[in-house]
Design an enzyme around this catalytic site. Sequence first.
Site, PDB file in Angstrom:
ATOM      1  N   SER A  12       0.839  -1.208   0.000  1.00  0.00           N
ATOM      2  CA  SER A  12       0.000   0.000   0.000  1.00  0.00           C
ATOM      3  C   SER A  12       0.875   1.259   0.000  1.00  0.00           C
ATOM      4  O   SER A  12       0.490   2.285  -0.569  1.00  0.00           O
ATOM      5  CB  SER A  12      -0.972   0.002   1.180  1.00  0.00           C
ATOM      6  OG  SER A  12      -0.301   0.176   2.394  1.00  0.00           O
ATOM      7  N   ASN A  13       2.043   1.188   0.612  1.00  0.00           N
ATOM      8  CA  ASN A  13       2.956   2.341   0.556  1.00  0.00           C
ATOM      9  C   ASN A  13       3.516   2.530  -0.851  1.00  0.00           C
ATOM     10  O   ASN A  13       3.656   3.657  -1.318  1.00  0.00           O
ATOM     11  CB  ASN A  13       4.083   2.186   1.578  1.00  0.00           C
ATOM     12  CG  ASN A  13       3.627   2.580   2.966  1.00  0.00           C
ATOM     13  OD1 ASN A  13       3.489   3.750   3.278  1.00  0.00           O
ATOM     14  ND2 ASN A  13       3.337   1.581   3.798  1.00  0.00           N
ATOM     15  N   MET A  90      10.506  -7.239   4.248  1.00  0.00           N
ATOM     16  CA  MET A  90      10.629  -7.936   5.529  1.00  0.00           C
ATOM     17  C   MET A  90      11.955  -8.689   5.701  1.00  0.00           C
ATOM     18  O   MET A  90      12.023  -9.684   6.411  1.00  0.00           O
ATOM     19  CB  MET A  90       9.444  -8.898   5.721  1.00  0.00           C
ATOM     20  CG  MET A  90       8.101  -8.192   5.796  1.00  0.00           C
ATOM     21  SD  MET A  90       8.055  -6.808   6.964  1.00  0.00           S
ATOM     22  CE  MET A  90       7.990  -7.717   8.498  1.00  0.00           C
ATOM     23  N   ARG A  91      12.992  -8.205   5.038  1.00  0.00           N
ATOM     24  CA  ARG A  91      14.303  -8.824   5.233  1.00  0.00           C
ATOM     25  C   ARG A  91      15.254  -7.804   5.837  1.00  0.00           C
ATOM     26  O   ARG A  91      15.201  -6.620   5.501  1.00  0.00           O
ATOM     27  CB  ARG A  91      14.887  -9.269   3.886  1.00  0.00           C
ATOM     28  CG  ARG A  91      14.254 -10.497   3.311  1.00  0.00           C
ATOM     29  CD  ARG A  91      14.853 -10.776   1.955  1.00  0.00           C
ATOM     30  NE  ARG A  91      16.264 -11.116   2.024  1.00  0.00           N
ATOM     31  CZ  ARG A  91      16.736 -12.334   2.274  1.00  0.00           C
ATOM     32  NH1 ARG A  91      15.906 -13.327   2.496  1.00  0.00           N
ATOM     33  NH2 ARG A  91      18.034 -12.560   2.304  1.00  0.00           N
ATOM     34  N   ASN A 107      13.427   3.742   5.051  1.00  0.00           N
ATOM     35  CA  ASN A 107      12.430   2.772   5.498  1.00  0.00           C
ATOM     36  C   ASN A 107      11.305   3.510   6.221  1.00  0.00           C
ATOM     37  O   ASN A 107      11.513   4.583   6.776  1.00  0.00           O
ATOM     38  CB  ASN A 107      13.084   1.767   6.458  1.00  0.00           C
ATOM     39  CG  ASN A 107      12.122   0.682   6.894  1.00  0.00           C
ATOM     40  OD1 ASN A 107      11.361   0.132   6.089  1.00  0.00           O
ATOM     41  ND2 ASN A 107      12.122   0.370   8.180  1.00  0.00           N
ATOM     42  N   HIS A 109       8.512   2.925   9.302  1.00  0.00           N
ATOM     43  CA  HIS A 109       8.260   2.045  10.442  1.00  0.00           C
ATOM     44  C   HIS A 109       7.000   2.496  11.167  1.00  0.00           C
ATOM     45  O   HIS A 109       6.822   3.695  11.413  1.00  0.00           O
ATOM     46  CB  HIS A 109       9.470   2.079  11.395  1.00  0.00           C
ATOM     47  CG  HIS A 109       9.317   1.157  12.558  1.00  0.00           C
ATOM     48  ND1 HIS A 109       9.488  -0.210  12.440  1.00  0.00           N
ATOM     49  CD2 HIS A 109       8.976   1.390  13.850  1.00  0.00           C
ATOM     50  CE1 HIS A 109       9.266  -0.772  13.621  1.00  0.00           C
ATOM     51  NE2 HIS A 109       8.955   0.171  14.495  1.00  0.00           N
TER      52      HIS A 109
HETATM   53  C1  GRF Z   1       3.966  -0.646   6.873  1.00  0.00           C
HETATM   54  O1  GRF Z   1       3.108  -0.567   7.973  1.00  0.00           O
HETATM   55  C2  GRF Z   1       5.344  -0.207   7.249  1.00  0.00           C
HETATM   56  O2  GRF Z   1       5.369   0.659   8.327  1.00  0.00           O
HETATM   57  C3  GRF Z   1       6.032  -1.498   7.628  1.00  0.00           C
HETATM   58  O3  GRF Z   1       5.465  -2.459   6.777  1.00  0.00           O
HETATM   59  C4  GRF Z   1       4.153  -2.080   6.409  1.00  0.00           C
HETATM   60  C5  GRF Z   1       4.046  -2.229   4.927  1.00  0.00           C
HETATM   61  O4  GRF Z   1       2.727  -2.063   4.482  1.00  0.00           O
HETATM   62  N1  GRF Z   1       7.461  -1.373   7.475  1.00  0.00           N
HETATM   63  P1  GRF Z   1       2.391  -2.048   2.920  1.00  0.00           P
HETATM   64  O5  GRF Z   1       2.933  -3.352   2.330  1.00  0.00           O
HETATM   65  O6  GRF Z   1       3.063  -0.856   2.322  1.00  0.00           O
HETATM   66  O7  GRF Z   1       0.918  -1.992   2.840  1.00  0.00           O
END
Ligand code: GRF
Length: 200
Positions: A12-13, A90-91, A107, A109
Amino acid sequence: MNFAVLASGNGSNLQAIINAAKKGRVRGKLKLVISDKADARALERARKAGVPKVLFVDPKGFPSREDYDDELVSLLRKEKVGLVVLAGFMRILSPVFVRAFRHKVINVHPALLPAFKGAHAVKDSLAYGVRVTGVTVHFVDEQVDHGAVIAQGAVEVKPKDTVETLSKRIHKMEHVLYPKVVDNFLRGKYKISGRIVKAK
Ligand code: GRF
């Protein structure tokens, strides 16, 4: 400036960055999206948006973390990226990667660092009982969720919040904050000295 996004999940980001770029609010070229998960929705989103290179790079194909990261570094260099955006990747990146792109990896968070580092930040924040949490965008260094802070946004915790409801509001904040930081970086707005990041 060319940039790349690394994502493992929903993306989603990534979508927020793509949408902002379409509106001219992220002024750079998204050349490459890489995932370590074959079924990441982020890959679909990138393909749909017409990102020139969209790759699943399978960690299983590499004997060590460093070998995997070497491959990422060479893929990113090939596209001449000046910024690597982690969006739910996630790595943990090895020093090989961090050194290759020092101060060029950011990044997002879902907490106000240095509180609640790690992969379960929202759950941990709720369990701790904080009243205010939020979002941190930071440079990536050799330690997890540790590099210099670029931007933060606060999100209030409501008494009835669950991980789901709070995550939703945190995501909303991320989707506003992260594209802005990406754009600022691409336009050379940040000056970093030690842990302190200043916007020019
Ligand atoms: C986000 O909440 C970010 O803060 C964390 O991982 C999530 C990723 O969400 N690092 P998306 O895949 O961008 O929806």
